[in-house]
Design an enzyme around this catalytic site. Structure first.
Site, PDB file in Angstrom:
ATOM      1  N   GLU A  39       1.079 -11.719   3.173  1.00  0.00           N
ATOM      2  CA  GLU A  39       1.814 -12.300   2.052  1.00  0.00           C
ATOM      3  C   GLU A  39       2.370 -11.234   1.094  1.00  0.00           C
ATOM      4  O   GLU A  39       3.378 -11.462   0.434  1.00  0.00           O
ATOM      5  CB  GLU A  39       0.896 -13.307   1.344  1.00  0.00           C
ATOM      6  CG  GLU A  39       1.479 -14.081   0.188  1.00  0.00           C
ATOM      7  CD  GLU A  39       2.810 -14.798   0.484  1.00  0.00           C
ATOM      8  OE1 GLU A  39       3.002 -15.251   1.631  1.00  0.00           O
ATOM      9  OE2 GLU A  39       3.660 -14.890  -0.436  1.00  0.00           O
ATOM     10  N   GLY A  40       1.743 -10.071   1.028  1.00  0.00           N
ATOM     11  CA  GLY A  40       2.271  -8.976   0.199  1.00  0.00           C
ATOM     12  C   GLY A  40       3.634  -8.530   0.704  1.00  0.00           C
ATOM     13  O   GLY A  40       4.597  -8.390  -0.069  1.00  0.00           O
ATOM     14  N   HIS A  41       3.717  -8.346   2.019  1.00  0.00           N
ATOM     15  CA  HIS A  41       5.005  -7.969   2.614  1.00  0.00           C
ATOM     16  C   HIS A  41       6.024  -9.116   2.457  1.00  0.00           C
ATOM     17  O   HIS A  41       7.212  -8.876   2.241  1.00  0.00           O
ATOM     18  CB  HIS A  41       4.853  -7.662   4.105  1.00  0.00           C
ATOM     19  CG  HIS A  41       3.881  -6.558   4.424  1.00  0.00           C
ATOM     20  ND1 HIS A  41       2.635  -6.796   4.940  1.00  0.00           N
ATOM     21  CD2 HIS A  41       3.987  -5.214   4.299  1.00  0.00           C
ATOM     22  CE1 HIS A  41       2.008  -5.640   5.137  1.00  0.00           C
ATOM     23  NE2 HIS A  41       2.800  -4.668   4.746  1.00  0.00           N
ATOM     24  N   GLN A  65       2.182  10.246   9.156  1.00  0.00           N
ATOM     25  CA  GLN A  65       1.420  10.074   7.922  1.00  0.00           C
ATOM     26  C   GLN A  65      -0.053   9.751   8.156  1.00  0.00           C
ATOM     27  O   GLN A  65      -0.792   9.475   7.214  1.00  0.00           O
ATOM     28  CB  GLN A  65       2.069   9.020   7.034  1.00  0.00           C
ATOM     29  CG  GLN A  65       1.924   7.601   7.513  1.00  0.00           C
ATOM     30  CD  GLN A  65       2.841   6.682   6.742  1.00  0.00           C
ATOM     31  OE1 GLN A  65       4.063   6.774   6.840  1.00  0.00           O
ATOM     32  NE2 GLN A  65       2.269   5.782   5.952  1.00  0.00           N
ATOM     33  N   GLY A 158       6.003  -1.864  -2.589  1.00  0.00           N
ATOM     34  CA  GLY A 158       4.944  -2.555  -3.321  1.00  0.00           C
ATOM     35  C   GLY A 158       4.251  -1.632  -4.313  1.00  0.00           C
ATOM     36  O   GLY A 158       4.041  -0.451  -4.026  1.00  0.00           O
ATOM     37  N   ASP A 161       0.818   0.444  -3.380  1.00  0.00           N
ATOM     38  CA  ASP A 161       0.740   1.871  -3.068  1.00  0.00           C
ATOM     39  C   ASP A 161       1.413   2.629  -4.204  1.00  0.00           C
ATOM     40  O   ASP A 161       2.524   3.144  -4.069  1.00  0.00           O
ATOM     41  CB  ASP A 161       1.407   2.138  -1.722  1.00  0.00           C
ATOM     42  CG  ASP A 161       0.704   1.392  -0.604  1.00  0.00           C
ATOM     43  OD1 ASP A 161      -0.298   1.888  -0.118  1.00  0.00           O
ATOM     44  OD2 ASP A 161       1.138   0.270  -0.267  1.00  0.00           O
ATOM     45  N   SER A 197      -3.203  -4.739   5.117  1.00  0.00           N
ATOM     46  CA  SER A 197      -3.336  -4.898   6.576  1.00  0.00           C
ATOM     47  C   SER A 197      -4.718  -4.460   7.044  1.00  0.00           C
ATOM     48  O   SER A 197      -5.176  -4.849   8.107  1.00  0.00           O
ATOM     49  CB  SER A 197      -2.280  -4.056   7.289  1.00  0.00           C
ATOM     50  OG  SER A 197      -1.016  -4.297   6.738  1.00  0.00           O
TER      51      SER A 197
HETATM   52  P1  AMP Z   1       2.535  -1.029   4.696  1.00  0.00           P
HETATM   53  O1  AMP Z   1       2.978  -1.912   5.810  1.00  0.00           O
HETATM   54  O2  AMP Z   1       1.084  -1.124   4.376  1.00  0.00           O
HETATM   55  O3  AMP Z   1       3.037   0.383   4.824  1.00  0.00           O
HETATM   56  O4  AMP Z   1       3.248  -1.591   3.410  1.00  0.00           O
HETATM   57  C1  AMP Z   1       4.623  -1.791   3.367  1.00  0.00           C
HETATM   58  C2  AMP Z   1       5.024  -2.120   1.970  1.00  0.00           C
HETATM   59  O5  AMP Z   1       4.358  -3.305   1.555  1.00  0.00           O
HETATM   60  C3  AMP Z   1       4.652  -1.014   0.979  1.00  0.00           C
HETATM   61  O6  AMP Z   1       5.720  -0.848   0.064  1.00  0.00           O
HETATM   62  C4  AMP Z   1       3.433  -1.589   0.315  1.00  0.00           C
HETATM   63  O7  AMP Z   1       3.228  -1.114  -1.000  1.00  0.00           O
HETATM   64  C5  AMP Z   1       3.754  -3.070   0.309  1.00  0.00           C
HETATM   65  N1  AMP Z   1       2.523  -3.863   0.179  1.00  0.00           N
HETATM   66  C6  AMP Z   1       1.423  -3.801   0.972  1.00  0.00           C
HETATM   67  N2  AMP Z   1       0.477  -4.640   0.503  1.00  0.00           N
HETATM   68  C7  AMP Z   1       0.975  -5.208  -0.612  1.00  0.00           C
HETATM   69  C8  AMP Z   1       0.463  -6.154  -1.560  1.00  0.00           C
HETATM   70  N3  AMP Z   1      -0.751  -6.677  -1.471  1.00  0.00           N
HETATM   71  N4  AMP Z   1       1.274  -6.523  -2.584  1.00  0.00           N
HETATM   72  C9  AMP Z   1       2.518  -5.989  -2.707  1.00  0.00           C
HETATM   73  N5  AMP Z   1       3.042  -5.109  -1.850  1.00  0.00           N
HETATM   74  C10 AMP Z   1       2.289  -4.719  -0.818  1.00  0.00           C
END
Ligand code: AMP
Length: 295
Positions: A39-41, A65, A158, A161, A197
């Site tokens: 849901e964050g994504h 990374q 997001g 991070d 994730s």
């Molecule tokens: P990731 O797939 O973990 O590299 O995250 C991809 C993007 O989703 C990054 O910009 C993260 O900061 C954002 N993101 C991950 N989790 C969340 C969350 N709980 N709330 C808001 N954005 C998120």
């Protein structure tokens, strides 16, 4: 409209240009992700869809990374579900390149150096992480440039991070990338845990223990809002009282420089801007969370 999956930079360029023409669009949004979407994504995608005519989400687990190969190998990959989530949010294009597409000659010889902002916090325990992350973000921002070579270009990151977001904003400003970076607030589960994730690797007991991170942040946030001293020590003690949680760092910093705020900002009634950062290992999982202060 059904989402379209593209795997090469050439396809992405052609298809985004076609969509912009078809929609008579003037703006394109990019949502970089590593997949295993939640849901964050979805919130990033939703924001991008609301603000742009064409939206691209990238799904790429960037080897550059990751410090340890095991961490890279066990990173969850859920492409079918990811595409369904992005389609439900109205994303036009999913860009899911293979590692060979992004790094055709093997690891790049020339890379982005994140600089002093990457020495601390996440950077201190993950050497090279931010150089690798910024290098791929630079590439993804180039891949996602609107196909017509004009119009408004935005990319969504997001606040989860926070250090990465600060670094991306600095990179874009320092190196004149033609893109507007749009920060998106953290999405949490109802009990406060920031969605990630990596949460799927927590046992039920560890997940419960992990709630202490957001509780400690909330405590500091409440004090800031009440213009009380932040009293980080007592919030830190709360985290350290949880045996399943191994605290790495917990501090309040300037959101732009990521330098710890001076002692007198913490010990007198809090006024101003700050960012409270926390990282801890809970069972096998390293978790990060933060809360912005503005009072
Ligand atoms: P990731 O797939 O973990 O590299 O995250 C991809 C993007 O989703 C990054 O910009 C993260 O900061 C954002 N993101 C991950 N989790 C969340 C969350 N709980 N709330 C808001 N954005 C998120």
């Amino acid at each position: 409209m059904p989402i379209q999956l593209v795997t090469t930079a050439a396809q992405l360029r052609t298809e985004s240009a076609r969509l912009l023409t078809e929609k008579r669009g003037t703006s394109q949004g990019l949502v970089p992700t590593m997949g295993a979407l939640h849901e964050g994504h979805a919130q990033l995608a939703r924001t991008a869809v609301a603000e742009n005519d064409v939206v691209v989400a990238s799904i790429f687990v960037n080897p550059l990374q990751f410090g340890e190969a095991v961490d890279l190998d066990r990173y969850p990959r859920t492409l079918e579900a990811d595409l369904a989530l992005l389609e439900a949010e109205g994303v036009d294009l999913a860009f899911a390149p293979a590692v060979e597409e992004v790094y055709p000659g093997g690891e790049p010889l020339v890379r982005i150096t994140a600089g002093v902002l990457a020495d601390k916090w996440e950077g201190a325990s993950r050497p090279g992480h931010f150089d690798g992350a910024l290098t791929v973000v630079a590439k993804l921002l180039h891949y996602g440039l609107p196909g017509l070579g004009q119009g408004t270009y935005r990319a969504y990151f997001g606040q989860k991070d926070a250090q990465q977001l600060t670094l991306v904003q600095r990179m874009v400003a320092d190196l004149n990338f033609p893109v507007e970076i749009v920060p998106v607030p953290i999405v949490r589960s109802p009990d406060g845990l920031a969605l990630s994730s990596r949460n799927r690797f927590l046992s039920a007991e560890e997940r419960e223990a992990a709630l202490v991170l957001s509780r400690a942040l909330r405590l500091v946030e409440e004090r800031a809002n009440a213009h009380e001293p932040l009293d980080l020590d007592s919030a830190r003690a709360l985290v350290e009282s949880q045996p399943l949680v191994e605290l790495d760092y917990f501090d309040v910093v300037d959101p732009r420089t990521l330098e710890p705020l001076a002692e007198n900002c913490r010990e007198t009634p809090f006024r101003g801007e700050g960012l409270v950062l926390i990282a801890a290992k809970v069972g096998p999982v390293r978790l990060i969370d933060n809360v912005p202060l503005d009072s």
